[in-house]
Design a protein around this motif. Structure first.
Motif, short mmCIF file in Angstrom:
data_model
loop_
_atom_site.label_atom_id
_atom_site.label_comp_id
_atom_site.label_asym_id
_atom_site.label_seq_id
_atom_site.Cartn_x
_atom_site.Cartn_y
_atom_site.Cartn_z
N ASN A 130 0.80 -1.24 0.00
CA ASN A 130 0.00 0.00 0.00
C ASN A 130 0.83 1.28 0.00
O ASN A 130 0.36 2.33 0.42
CB ASN A 130 -0.92 0.07 1.22
CG ASN A 130 -1.92 -1.05 1.23
OD1 ASN A 130 -2.32 -1.50 0.15
ND2 ASN A 130 -2.31 -1.52 2.38
N SER A 131 2.07 1.21 -0.43
CA SER A 131 2.87 2.43 -0.43
C SER A 131 2.55 3.27 -1.66
O SER A 131 2.02 2.76 -2.65
CB SER A 131 4.34 2.08 -0.38
OG SER A 131 4.68 1.34 -1.54
N TYR A 132 2.87 4.53 -1.59
CA TYR A 132 2.62 5.41 -2.73
C TYR A 132 3.41 6.70 -2.53
O TYR A 132 3.96 6.92 -1.44
CB TYR A 132 1.11 5.72 -2.84
CG TYR A 132 0.57 6.58 -1.72
CD1 TYR A 132 0.45 6.07 -0.43
CD2 TYR A 132 0.21 7.92 -1.94
CE1 TYR A 132 -0.02 6.86 0.60
CE2 TYR A 132 -0.26 8.71 -0.90
CZ TYR A 132 -0.38 8.17 0.37
OH TYR A 132 -0.82 8.95 1.39
N ILE A 133 3.47 7.49 -3.57
CA ILE A 133 4.12 8.79 -3.40
C ILE A 133 3.05 9.80 -3.02
O ILE A 133 2.09 10.02 -3.75
CB ILE A 133 4.82 9.24 -4.69
CG1 ILE A 133 5.99 8.30 -5.00
CG2 ILE A 133 5.35 10.66 -4.54
CD1 ILE A 133 6.80 8.69 -6.21
N ALA A 169 10.73 13.63 -2.44
CA ALA A 169 9.51 12.83 -2.58
C ALA A 169 9.11 12.31 -1.20
O ALA A 169 9.93 11.81 -0.44
CB ALA A 169 9.77 11.65 -3.52
N THR A 170 7.83 12.45 -0.88
CA THR A 170 7.33 11.89 0.36
C THR A 170 6.60 10.60 0.05
O THR A 170 5.63 10.59 -0.71
CB THR A 170 6.36 12.87 1.05
OG1 THR A 170 7.05 14.10 1.24
CG2 THR A 170 5.91 12.31 2.39
N VAL A 171 7.11 9.52 0.63
CA VAL A 171 6.52 8.21 0.35
C VAL A 171 5.65 7.79 1.54
O VAL A 171 6.12 7.77 2.67
CB VAL A 171 7.63 7.16 0.10
CG1 VAL A 171 7.03 5.77 -0.03
CG2 VAL A 171 8.41 7.51 -1.16
N GLY A 172 4.42 7.51 1.26
CA GLY A 172 3.50 7.05 2.31
C GLY A 172 3.55 5.54 2.41
O GLY A 172 3.47 4.84 1.41
N VAL A 173 3.73 5.03 3.62
CA VAL A 173 3.72 3.57 3.81
C VAL A 173 2.77 3.21 4.95
O VAL A 173 2.28 4.08 5.67
CB VAL A 173 5.13 3.01 4.11
CG1 VAL A 173 6.04 3.20 2.92
CG2 VAL A 173 5.73 3.67 5.34
#
Ligand code: ADP
Ligand code: MG
Length: 460
Positions: free
Chosen positions: A32-35, A43-47
């Motif tokens: 479920n990760s994304y930028i 870049a902020t990566v959401g995890v």
């Protein structure tokens, strides 16, 4: 380069991560990760959770930055992480299953139920997705026979072949098939390394009997990459008894290896003769037709339309290693999507030329060796090249010197300069020390081969 489309960019990056990370790491840490956004080249990566943030920072930050920098044409230079999911709140931390060398330090937790995901199977490694050709026909047939009648067809089944030719795919396909046929069947699927780690850990915690129970209560035991058992006497002993216990009860054992049992150094004769009791079958390099079929199938899997000429071009020009072919296809798809290109033969040619004209060797430079080695041992580059002489720093430092010597053939004085201005005799000593270590210590060899794999496969 269109980096507005962060989804596509991340997808392309994930395509590259998928090839270099184990399935377990990939699905555990990048699920479920994304930028989330890109601002000022960060870049902020959401995890999913803090656990993932920690792991990615510690073990995979370098490759993420490198890959995003490359795919964004240098626009992204830094990456930060945040725990937020695309459509909702951060996830509760569920303790992940640990299966990979990089994550050795954590305690392995045994799956309680028997499903492809708790067994940590790659959902794509099924018989349906396995392309059969002359190079793997026999191995495939044997695997299917075993999957359809476990414990009776051939026991054990010993599959061997070079790296990247489909051993893990086939052994997992067996597990998938057995579970589809009978979901109540108990399966244990482990890498040899995991078997070793769990065994050692169980001894350390005084839980050896629990370990035995887990491995003996199973209907099928699947062990991937058994060659890593070389040199580990206590583990061989334990495996020998486990093997006998299961074999006597007609429980199916399947083993993969990169070489024949006899060619595994220090493998005890009694184990090697056990491995030869059933069926031994090899997987060879795929011929051109098989390569074409595989490319075709991988593109379909990724819903990427490609014409026959392009497929033939890739098959002719790529090496025979299927994992590398997949890497090239992932690169091709990423480049086409990011640059809005249709995959004509010409485009394919251009992109692959770029891919192949930088054979992995050439992309390695001194900086990369130092950076990758430091990251591998979880220390900073400054510490690696610095003066402090603690054990945690000295060994990685010596490994870096060894790699500079062996992977780049640099002279001792030049290496000394690269590693914080050291004397050439220090470098000579370091190289000798590591060589000696490698000659007698299987763990060190394994570590170095993991490190080298990371050096050459992770994108730059
Ligand atoms: P090994 O374990 O022998 O090093 P893997 O099983 O990991 O190799 O295979 C490397 C990659 O190549 C995997 O992604 C796998 O799906 C793919 N692959 C290998 N052989 C085939 C095949 N015959 N058909 C489709 N994909 C294959
Ligand atoms: Mg494998």
């Amino acid at each position: 380069m269109d980096i507005q489309n962060t989804d596509k960019l991340w997808q392309a990056a994930m395509g590259e991560f998928e090839v270099v990370l184990s399935k377990a790491s990939y699905s555990t840490w990048l699920k479920n990760s994304y930028i989330k956004d890109i601002a000022d080249s960060v870049a902020t990566v959401g995890v999913a959770n803090d656990y993932s943030v920690g792991w990615l920072k510690k073990h995979f930050h370098g490759p993420i930055v490198d890959t995003l920098a490359k795919l964004s044409g240098g626009v992204i230079t830094e990456v930060v992480y945040t725990t937020s999911r695309k459509n909702g709140e951060p996830e509760q931390i569920d303790f992940p299953l640990i299966h990979n060398a990089v994550e050795k330090s954590a305690t392995p937790i045994k799956p309680k139920t028997n499903t492809p995901s708790t067994l940590n199977l790659n959902p794509k490694y099924t018989f349906e997705n396995f392309v059969v050709g002359s190079s793997n026909r026999l191995a495939h047939a044997a695997a299917e026979a075993v999957a359809n009648d476990p414990g009776h067809a051939y026991n054990p089944l010993f599959l061997y072949g070079d790296v990247g030719l489909g051993k893990t795919h086939l052994i997992q396909a067996i597990a998938h098939r057995v579970l589809t046929n009978d979901p109540t069947k108990k399966i244990v699927y482990v890498s040899c390394e995991q078997f070793t780690n769990e065994f050692v850990e169980s001894l350390r915690q005084g839980k050896a009997s629990q370990f035995k129970t887990i491995y003996r209560e199973t209907d099928l035991l699947l062990v991937d990459d058994i060659q890593f058992i070389a040199g580990k006497e206590a583990t061989q002993e334990e495996f020998f008894h486990t093997f006998n216990y299961l074999h006597q009860r007609d429980r199916q054992i399947i083993i993969t290896s990169d070489r024949l049992p006899k060619a595994i150094p220090t493998l005890e004769a009694r184990l090697s003769s056990r491995f030869e009791m059933g069926m031994i079958v090899d997987i060879n390099l795929p011929d051109i037709e098989t390569r074409m079929a595989i490319i075709q199938s991988k593109c379909e899997e990724k819903k990427f339309a490609i014409d026959d000429k392009s497929v033939a071009y890739i098959a002719q020009h790529m090496p025979n290693n299927i994992r590398e072919i997949e890497g090239a296809i992932n690169r091709l798809i990423a480049d086409c999507q990011l640059n809005h290109l249709e995959p004509s033969e010409e485009v394919v040619k251009k992109i692959l030329e770029k891919f192949m004209s930088q054979p992995s060797q050439k992309t390695v430079n001194a900086g990369r060796i130092i950076k990758t080695t430091a990251a591998y041992y979880n220390i900073d580059v400054d510490q690696l090249t610095g003066d402090k002489r603690t054990k945690e720093l000295v060994y990685p430092r010596q490994v870096a010197m060894y790699l500079l010597r062996h992977e780049m053939s640099l002279s001792f004085p030049v290496i000394g300069k690269e590693i914080g201005g050291r004397d050439h005799t220090t470098v000579m000593h370091a190289c000798e020390k590591i060589e000696k270590e490698l000659s007698k210590n299987e763990q060190a060899r394994e570590e170095l081969s993991n490190l080298k794999e990371r050096l050459y496969t992770t994108s730059n």
